[in-house]
Design a protein around this motif. Structure first.
Motif, PDB file in Angstrom:
ATOM      1  N   HIS A 151      -8.481  -0.484  14.281  1.00 24.57           N
ATOM      2  CA  HIS A 151      -7.559   0.190  13.367  1.00 24.57           C
ATOM      3  C   HIS A 151      -6.525  -0.795  12.808  1.00 24.57           C
ATOM      4  CE1 HIS A 151      -5.386   3.534  11.600  1.00 24.57           C
ATOM      5  NE2 HIS A 151      -4.282   2.947  12.029  1.00 24.57           N
ATOM      6  N   LEU A 152      -5.957  -1.630  13.669  1.00 30.15           N
ATOM      7  CA  LEU A 152      -4.965  -2.603  13.206  1.00 30.15           C
ATOM      8  C   LEU A 152      -5.591  -3.623  12.256  1.00 30.15           C
ATOM      9  CD1 LEU A 152      -2.963  -3.170  16.493  1.00 30.15           C
ATOM     10  CD2 LEU A 152      -2.250  -1.868  14.480  1.00 30.15           C
ATOM     11  N   TRP A 153      -6.808  -4.035  12.553  1.00 31.20           N
ATOM     12  CA  TRP A 153      -7.513  -4.987  11.683  1.00 31.20           C
ATOM     13  C   TRP A 153      -7.786  -4.354  10.326  1.00 31.20           C
ATOM     14  CZ3 TRP A 153     -12.920  -4.630  10.395  1.00 31.20           C
ATOM     15  CH2 TRP A 153     -13.377  -5.709   9.622  1.00 31.20           C
ATOM     16  N   LYS A 154      -8.274  -3.120  10.336  1.00 29.83           N
ATOM     17  CA  LYS A 154      -8.574  -2.414   9.091  1.00 29.83           C
ATOM     18  C   LYS A 154      -7.302  -2.238   8.259  1.00 29.83           C
ATOM     19  CE  LYS A 154      -9.335   1.984   8.759  1.00 29.83           C
ATOM     20  NZ  LYS A 154      -9.777   3.327   9.018  1.00 29.83           N
ATOM     21  N   GLU A 155      -6.217  -1.877   8.909  1.00 30.11           N
ATOM     22  CA  GLU A 155      -4.947  -1.717   8.197  1.00 30.11           C
ATOM     23  C   GLU A 155      -4.453  -3.047   7.630  1.00 30.11           C
ATOM     24  OE1 GLU A 155      -3.309   1.051   7.324  1.00 30.11           O
ATOM     25  OE2 GLU A 155      -4.972   2.172   8.197  1.00 30.11           O
ATOM     26  N   SER A 156      -4.660  -4.122   8.349  1.00 33.57           N
ATOM     27  CA  SER A 156      -4.197  -5.431   7.856  1.00 33.57           C
ATOM     28  C   SER A 156      -5.003  -5.862   6.630  1.00 33.57           C
ATOM     29  CB  SER A 156      -4.278  -6.493   8.949  1.00 33.57           C
ATOM     30  OG  SER A 156      -5.624  -6.842   9.215  1.00 33.57           O
ATOM     31  N   LEU A 157      -6.252  -5.455   6.561  1.00 32.88           N
ATOM     32  CA  LEU A 157      -7.065  -5.775   5.383  1.00 32.88           C
ATOM     33  C   LEU A 157      -6.634  -4.970   4.170  1.00 32.88           C
ATOM     34  CD1 LEU A 157     -10.688  -5.918   6.818  1.00 32.88           C
ATOM     35  CD2 LEU A 157      -9.213  -7.830   6.185  1.00 32.88           C
ATOM     36  N   CYS A 158      -6.168  -3.777   4.399  1.00 30.71           N
ATOM     37  CA  CYS A 158      -5.844  -2.864   3.298  1.00 30.71           C
ATOM     38  C   CYS A 158      -4.401  -2.982   2.831  1.00 30.71           C
ATOM     39  CB  CYS A 158      -6.113  -1.425   3.719  1.00 30.71           C
ATOM     40  SG  CYS A 158      -7.848  -1.105   4.082  1.00 30.71           S
ATOM     41  N   GLN A 159      -3.543  -3.713   3.527  1.00 31.06           N
ATOM     42  CA  GLN A 159      -2.129  -3.769   3.167  1.00 31.06           C
ATOM     43  C   GLN A 159      -1.908  -4.256   1.744  1.00 31.06           C
ATOM     44  OE1 GLN A 159      -0.108  -6.038   6.156  1.00 31.06           O
ATOM     45  NE2 GLN A 159       0.081  -4.300   7.522  1.00 31.06           N
ATOM     46  N   GLY A 160      -2.613  -5.273   1.316  1.00 27.11           N
ATOM     47  CA  GLY A 160      -2.422  -5.813  -0.021  1.00 27.11           C
ATOM     48  C   GLY A 160      -3.179  -5.057  -1.086  1.00 27.11           C
ATOM     49  N   HIS A 161      -3.998  -4.107  -0.680  1.00 29.20           N
ATOM     50  CA  HIS A 161      -4.844  -3.391  -1.634  1.00 29.20           C
ATOM     51  C   HIS A 161      -4.600  -1.892  -1.601  1.00 29.20           C
ATOM     52  CE1 HIS A 161      -6.982  -7.124  -2.173  1.00 29.20           C
ATOM     53  NE2 HIS A 161      -7.150  -7.201  -0.868  1.00 29.20           N
ATOM     54  N   GLN A 162      -3.366  -1.485  -1.316  1.00 31.82           N
ATOM     55  CA  GLN A 162      -3.049  -0.067  -1.306  1.00 31.82           C
ATOM     56  C   GLN A 162      -3.114   0.478  -2.729  1.00 31.82           C
ATOM     57  OE1 GLN A 162      -2.591   1.826   1.336  1.00 31.82           O
ATOM     58  NE2 GLN A 162      -2.844   0.114   2.729  1.00 31.82           N
ATOM     59  N   PRO A 163      -3.748   1.620  -2.939  1.00 33.12           N
ATOM     60  CA  PRO A 163      -3.801   2.186  -4.288  1.00 33.12           C
ATOM     61  C   PRO A 163      -2.401   2.562  -4.761  1.00 33.12           C
ATOM     62  CG  PRO A 163      -4.787   3.690  -2.692  1.00 33.12           C
ATOM     63  CD  PRO A 163      -4.427   2.428  -1.961  1.00 33.12           C
ATOM     64  N   GLN A 164      -2.111   2.218  -5.978  1.00 34.48           N
ATOM     65  CA  GLN A 164      -0.820   2.542  -6.585  1.00 34.48           C
ATOM     66  C   GLN A 164      -0.913   3.922  -7.227  1.00 34.48           C
ATOM     67  OE1 GLN A 164       1.824   0.547  -6.147  1.00 34.48           O
ATOM     68  NE2 GLN A 164       0.454  -0.688  -4.909  1.00 34.48           N
ATOM     69  N   PRO A 165       0.173   4.684  -7.186  1.00 38.95           N
ATOM     70  CA  PRO A 165       0.123   6.008  -7.806  1.00 38.95           C
ATOM     71  C   PRO A 165      -0.060   5.867  -9.321  1.00 38.95           C
ATOM     72  CG  PRO A 165       2.342   5.501  -7.019  1.00 38.95           C
ATOM     73  CD  PRO A 165       1.439   4.389  -6.584  1.00 38.95           C
ATOM     74  N   THR A 166      -0.838   6.762  -9.861  1.00 41.11           N
ATOM     75  CA  THR A 166      -1.041   6.757 -11.314  1.00 41.11           C
ATOM     76  C   THR A 166      -0.268   7.918 -11.898  1.00 41.11           C
ATOM     77  OG1 THR A 166      -3.038   8.068 -11.058  1.00 41.11           O
ATOM     78  CG2 THR A 166      -3.310   5.681 -11.176  1.00 41.11           C
ATOM     79  N   TRP A 167       0.395   7.651 -12.960  1.00 38.62           N
ATOM     80  CA  TRP A 167       1.216   8.651 -13.631  1.00 38.62           C
ATOM     81  C   TRP A 167       0.568   9.009 -14.945  1.00 38.62           C
ATOM     82  CZ3 TRP A 167       4.693  10.291 -10.310  1.00 38.62           C
ATOM     83  CH2 TRP A 167       5.140   9.423  -9.320  1.00 38.62           C
ATOM     84  N   GLU A 168       0.457  10.278 -15.210  1.00 36.91           N
ATOM     85  CA  GLU A 168      -0.091  10.705 -16.497  1.00 36.91           C
ATOM     86  C   GLU A 168       1.032  10.749 -17.520  1.00 36.91           C
ATOM     87  OE1 GLU A 168      -2.528  14.120 -16.358  1.00 36.91           O
ATOM     88  OE2 GLU A 168      -3.332  13.602 -14.386  1.00 36.91           O
ATOM     89  N   LYS A 169       0.667  10.707 -18.795  1.00 38.28           N
ATOM     90  CA  LYS A 169       1.659  10.683 -19.862  1.00 38.28           C
ATOM     91  C   LYS A 169       2.545  11.910 -19.859  1.00 38.28           C
ATOM     92  CE  LYS A 169      -0.606   7.684 -23.104  1.00 38.28           C
ATOM     93  NZ  LYS A 169      -0.964   7.491 -24.490  1.00 38.28           N
ATOM     94  N   GLY A 170       2.038  13.048 -19.467  1.00 40.40           N
ATOM     95  CA  GLY A 170       2.806  14.282 -19.506  1.00 40.40           C
ATOM     96  C   GLY A 170       3.860  14.364 -18.417  1.00 40.40           C
ATOM     97  N   ASP A 171       3.874  13.502 -17.453  1.00 44.77           N
ATOM     98  CA  ASP A 171       4.816  13.579 -16.322  1.00 44.77           C
ATOM     99  C   ASP A 171       6.175  13.045 -16.684  1.00 44.77           C
ATOM    100  OD1 ASP A 171       2.962  14.780 -14.777  1.00 44.77           O
ATOM    101  OD2 ASP A 171       2.322  12.920 -13.808  1.00 44.77           O
TER     102      ASP A 171
END
Length: 171
Positions: A151-171
């Motif tokens: 789990h710690l290894w998997k989390e360390s791999l994903c730290q730099g690749h966390q999905p960023q929230p996407t905002w729609e134009k209407g928000d």
């Protein structure tokens, strides 16, 4: 059992003692952080379990040594040599976890260690069944430790690749 048994029980603790002497200031941070595992025991519990495991495996190695006649002759080379290798790998895992905080390498060593402990149990079984059975809690603990490492290894791999929230134009 005295003094040989005490030596066999104490010997596995040399590695953890050295790790603690050189890395005790880094231990509380292990398994902490933004992705802290809810099921990860505190480091003091981890150390207590490792201490118990080392004592039990040390006693088991004493039983094998005693049943093969003591001393350091040829019959002991494989059963205790394999034990010595898995003990060294176990100490390496502690260094990788507690000092280096490298979950990926620790996981690889844990998988190797798991195989070595199974092999040791299989070799010890014809010599002393109790010694082989005393390795079963170690295998269970290695499963927990490997789960944490994964789990710690998997989390360390994903730290730099966390999905960023996407905002729609209407928000």
């Amino acid at each position: 059992m005295w003094p040989q048994g005490a030596i066999f029980v104490a010997l596995p603790h040399l590695g953890p003692i050295l790790v603690w002497l050189f890395a005790h200031h880094r231990m509380p941070d292990w398994c902490e952080g933004p992705q802290k595992l809810a099921w990860c025991p505190p480091h003091k519990i981890l150390l207590l379990v490792w201490t118990t495991i080392y004592s039990v495996t040390g006693y088991a190695s004493y039983l094998v040594w005693k049943d093969l006649g003591g001393g350091f002759g040829r019959p002991l080379a494989l059963p205790l040599g394999l034990y010595a290798v898995q003990l060294a790998i176990s100490w390496t895992v502690l260094i990788l976890f507690f000092a280096a905080h490298n979950a990926g390498l620790a996981l690889l060593h844990l998988l190797l260690l798991y195989g070595l402990v199974v092999s040791t149990a299989l070799i010890w079984h014809p010599i002393n069944k109790l010694a082989a059975l005393l390795l079963l809690p170690y295998l269970a603990w290695l499963t927990v430790t490997a789960s944490i490492a994964y789990h710690l290894w998997k989390e360390s791999l994903c730290q730099g690749h966390q999905p960023q929230p996407t905002w729609e134009k209407g928000d």
